[in-house]
Motif scaffolding. Structure first.
Motif, mmCIF file in Angstrom:
data_model
loop_
_atom_site.group_PDB
_atom_site.id
_atom_site.type_symbol
_atom_site.label_atom_id
_atom_site.label_comp_id
_atom_site.label_asym_id
_atom_site.label_seq_id
_atom_site.Cartn_x
_atom_site.Cartn_y
_atom_site.Cartn_z
ATOM 1 N N ALA A 54 0.757 -1.343 -0.164
ATOM 2 C CA ALA A 54 -0.040 -0.026 0.053
ATOM 3 C C ALA A 54 0.872 1.433 -0.033
ATOM 4 C CB ALA A 54 -0.896 -0.182 1.406
ATOM 5 N N THR A 55 1.931 1.275 0.649
ATOM 6 C CA THR A 55 2.764 2.476 0.788
ATOM 7 C C THR A 55 3.627 2.710 -0.257
ATOM 8 O OG1 THR A 55 4.566 1.225 1.808
ATOM 9 C CG2 THR A 55 3.240 2.194 3.045
ATOM 10 N N SER A 56 3.720 1.499 -1.167
ATOM 11 C CA SER A 56 4.751 1.597 -2.677
ATOM 12 C C SER A 56 3.487 2.243 -3.600
ATOM 13 C CB SER A 56 4.837 0.207 -2.928
ATOM 14 O OG SER A 56 5.937 0.002 -2.213
ATOM 15 N N LEU A 57 2.309 1.691 -3.266
ATOM 16 C CA LEU A 57 1.261 2.239 -4.523
ATOM 17 C C LEU A 57 1.086 3.681 -4.210
ATOM 18 C CD1 LEU A 57 -1.023 1.443 -6.304
ATOM 19 C CD2 LEU A 57 -2.537 1.349 -4.127
ATOM 20 N N ALA A 58 1.074 4.357 -3.189
ATOM 21 C CA ALA A 58 0.860 5.744 -3.048
ATOM 22 C C ALA A 58 2.307 6.242 -3.584
ATOM 23 C CB ALA A 58 1.256 6.142 -1.650
ATOM 24 N N MET A 59 3.341 5.875 -3.277
ATOM 25 C CA MET A 59 4.686 6.394 -4.038
ATOM 26 C C MET A 59 4.653 6.275 -5.644
ATOM 27 S SD MET A 59 7.568 4.590 -1.611
ATOM 28 C CE MET A 59 8.782 4.850 -2.752
ATOM 29 N N ALA A 60 4.008 5.176 -6.249
ATOM 30 C CA ALA A 60 3.682 4.905 -7.673
ATOM 31 C C ALA A 60 2.753 5.816 -8.122
ATOM 32 C CB ALA A 60 3.248 3.481 -7.846
ATOM 33 N N LEU A 61 1.716 6.272 -7.446
ATOM 34 C CA LEU A 61 0.858 7.245 -7.752
ATOM 35 C C LEU A 61 1.451 8.708 -7.701
ATOM 36 C CD1 LEU A 61 -2.276 5.531 -6.612
ATOM 37 C CD2 LEU A 61 -1.426 5.893 -9.167
ATOM 38 N N ASP A 62 2.578 8.877 -6.692
ATOM 39 C CA ASP A 62 3.015 10.330 -6.381
ATOM 40 C C ASP A 62 1.854 10.984 -5.688
ATOM 41 O OD1 ASP A 62 4.659 12.524 -6.064
ATOM 42 O OD2 ASP A 62 4.534 12.939 -8.172
ATOM 43 N N THR A 63 1.175 10.423 -4.648
ATOM 44 C CA THR A 63 0.092 10.922 -4.041
ATOM 45 C C THR A 63 0.407 10.653 -2.506
ATOM 46 O OG1 THR A 63 -2.304 11.096 -3.761
ATOM 47 C CG2 THR A 63 -1.518 8.726 -4.007
ATOM 48 N N PRO A 64 -0.239 11.492 -1.689
ATOM 49 C CA PRO A 64 -0.003 11.203 0.024
ATOM 50 C C PRO A 64 -0.823 9.967 0.237
ATOM 51 C CG PRO A 64 -1.188 13.542 -0.534
ATOM 52 C CD PRO A 64 -1.010 12.680 -1.953
ATOM 53 N N LEU A 65 0.134 9.428 1.317
ATOM 54 C CA LEU A 65 -0.047 8.068 2.125
ATOM 55 C C LEU A 65 -0.799 8.887 3.181
ATOM 56 C CD1 LEU A 65 -0.391 4.814 2.372
ATOM 57 C CD2 LEU A 65 1.731 5.082 3.535
ATOM 58 N N ILE A 66 -2.079 8.227 3.718
ATOM 59 C CA ILE A 66 -2.824 8.490 4.847
ATOM 60 C C ILE A 66 -2.770 7.261 5.472
ATOM 61 C CG2 ILE A 66 -4.781 9.680 6.048
ATOM 62 C CD1 ILE A 66 -4.949 11.349 3.529
ATOM 63 N N ARG A 67 -2.530 6.979 6.665
ATOM 64 C CA ARG A 67 -2.298 5.812 7.433
ATOM 65 C C ARG A 67 -2.948 5.825 8.693
ATOM 66 N NH1 ARG A 67 2.901 2.067 8.672
ATOM 67 N NH2 ARG A 67 1.991 0.446 9.943
ATOM 68 N N LEU A 68 -3.972 4.885 9.020
ATOM 69 C CA LEU A 68 -4.464 4.822 10.219
ATOM 70 C C LEU A 68 -4.243 3.430 10.764
ATOM 71 C CD1 LEU A 68 -6.730 5.674 12.282
ATOM 72 C CD2 LEU A 68 -8.479 4.421 10.881
ATOM 73 N N GLN A 69 -3.420 3.328 11.861
ATOM 74 C CA GLN A 69 -2.901 2.150 12.630
ATOM 75 C C GLN A 69 -4.077 1.854 13.490
ATOM 76 O OE1 GLN A 69 -0.188 0.108 11.846
ATOM 77 N NE2 GLN A 69 -1.407 -1.229 13.217
ATOM 78 N N CYS A 70 -4.648 0.602 13.202
ATOM 79 C CA CYS A 70 -5.545 0.210 13.940
ATOM 80 C C CYS A 70 -4.973 -0.607 15.354
ATOM 81 C CB CYS A 70 -6.733 -1.044 13.378
ATOM 82 S SG CYS A 70 -7.412 -0.032 11.940
ATOM 83 N N TYR A 71 -5.720 -0.671 16.450
ATOM 84 C CA TYR A 71 -5.596 -1.267 17.691
ATOM 85 C C TYR A 71 -6.769 -1.295 18.447
ATOM 86 C CZ TYR A 71 -5.193 3.618 19.350
ATOM 87 O OH TYR A 71 -5.442 5.056 19.284
ATOM 88 N N GLU A 72 -6.674 -2.270 19.505
ATOM 89 C CA GLU A 72 -7.604 -2.596 20.339
ATOM 90 C C GLU A 72 -8.115 -1.044 21.103
ATOM 91 O OE1 GLU A 72 -9.296 -5.713 23.968
ATOM 92 O OE2 GLU A 72 -7.302 -5.900 22.927
ATOM 93 N N GLY A 73 -9.284 -0.748 20.960
ATOM 94 C CA GLY A 73 -9.531 0.441 21.753
ATOM 95 C C GLY A 73 -9.689 1.755 20.929
ATOM 96 N N LEU A 74 -9.315 1.616 19.622
ATOM 97 C CA LEU A 74 -9.530 2.721 18.703
ATOM 98 C C LEU A 74 -10.977 3.181 18.942
ATOM 99 C CD1 LEU A 74 -7.912 4.272 16.410
ATOM 100 C CD2 LEU A 74 -8.479 2.745 14.903
#
Length: 307
Positions: A54-74
């Motif tokens: 997914a991070t490489s896909l953002a690089m390939a598209l030259d677009t921002p990567l917005i990441r939401l890291q999930c965890y218990e209690g989010l």
């Protein structure tokens, strides 16, 4: 709206250009997700490259990567938006100092709204949509899955005080899961699906060539084959490509050019991530086809004076 890729072949080419190798199945999954504007749920064992894809896909598209890291209690506040309470309180105090009045409508405006990953993706403006990575969704609670349904189905988020924000261009949404728990059917129905397996020895070899350019071909080939056999063992955590790259890098730093048992044993901590896995791999070295006897074979190294 023009497509982001012509076909799956272009996906592979552009990911390759940013240093990420994928097979035809993964390239096709990404192409369909971008062409159909549908979220893509990617599952697989830890270490197969779900997040890096997914991070490489953002690089390939030259677009921002917005990441939401999930965890218990989010919570919704952490994923959607929150109000800047400190600025609101400051505004209240300044207004009181001027002996003026401030209504709730004055406090709940976009001036005080703080975007979190989902709202940031919806409010993105630009010719190319961002890539929104919702990482390890299986670690979040069931309630958070329900929270995602409106967003995944309509590419919109409702802020009661301000109304509904809808994406001008739907973001490219990639959800990853390690299958630590089953996801709800409602979430799965809203997504395309792809399973990423560990790379074949041939593709693993190519990845290692790029990631560890100082490693020799015999070491790369034997290490990739060895890791493939290690993954057939009953391990707590099978080594992924990240561990394999670390291992080959460690062997290269030790000037190892051929894989023998003595070097496997002393660098095993790079691929065995628990005491039980360390024991399991060590006891299986004969079955894994590791040459040499522990403590007897001298490691094969490059001579420091070799020209």
């Amino acid at each position: 709206m023009s497509p982001l890729f012509r076909d799956a072949g272009e996906v592979r080419e552009r990911l390759d250009a940013v240093g990420h190798l994928v097979d035809e199945g993964t390239a096709t999954a990404f192409f369909l997700a971008t062409a159909l504007r549908r979220p893509l749920l990617v599952e697989g064992e830890p270490g197969v490259g779900k997040t890096s894809s997914a991070t490489s896909l953002a690089m390939a598209l030259d677009t921002p990567l917005i990441r939401l890291q999930c965890y218990e209690g989010l919570t919704a506040t952490e994923a959607l938006y929150e109000w800047n309470y400190q600025r609101q309180l400051l505004s209240i105090r300044l207004t009181e100092a001027r002996r003026e009045q401030l209504s709730d409508a004055d406090l709940f405006t976009e001036e005080y709204l703080q975007d979190r990953p989902l709202l940031r993706a919806v409010r993105h403006r630009g010719p190319v949509p961002p890539v929104l990575l919702i990482d390890e969704i299986d670690r979040a609670d069931d309630e958070f899955e329900a929270l995602l349904l409106e967003f995944l189905g309509e590419n919109s988020i409702t802020v009661p005080e301000l109304g509904t924000f809808t994406a001008a261009v739907p973001p490219v949404v990639v959800l990853t899961s390690n299958r630590s728990r089953e996801l709800h059917d409602a979430l799965r129905r809203r997504c395309l699906y792809h399973w990423i397996d560990f790379p074949s020895p041939e593709r693993a070899t190519e990845i290692l060539r790029r990631a560890v350019p100082g490693a020799g071909e015999p070491l790369i080939a034997s290490a990739a084959a060895f890791i493939g056999r290690v993954r057939t063992l009953d391990l707590d955590k099978a080594p992924g490509m990240a561990e394999t790259i670390d291992w080959v890098s460690a062997l290269t730093a030790l000037q190892v050019t051929r894989l023998v048992r003595a070097d496997v044993v002393r660098t095993l901590s790079t691929i065995a991530k628990s005491p039980d896995d360390h024991v399991t791999i060590t006891e299986a070295l004969d079955d894994l086809g590791c040459p040499g006897q522990a403590g007897h074979d001298e490691p094969h190294r490059e001579e420091a004076t070799k020209q």
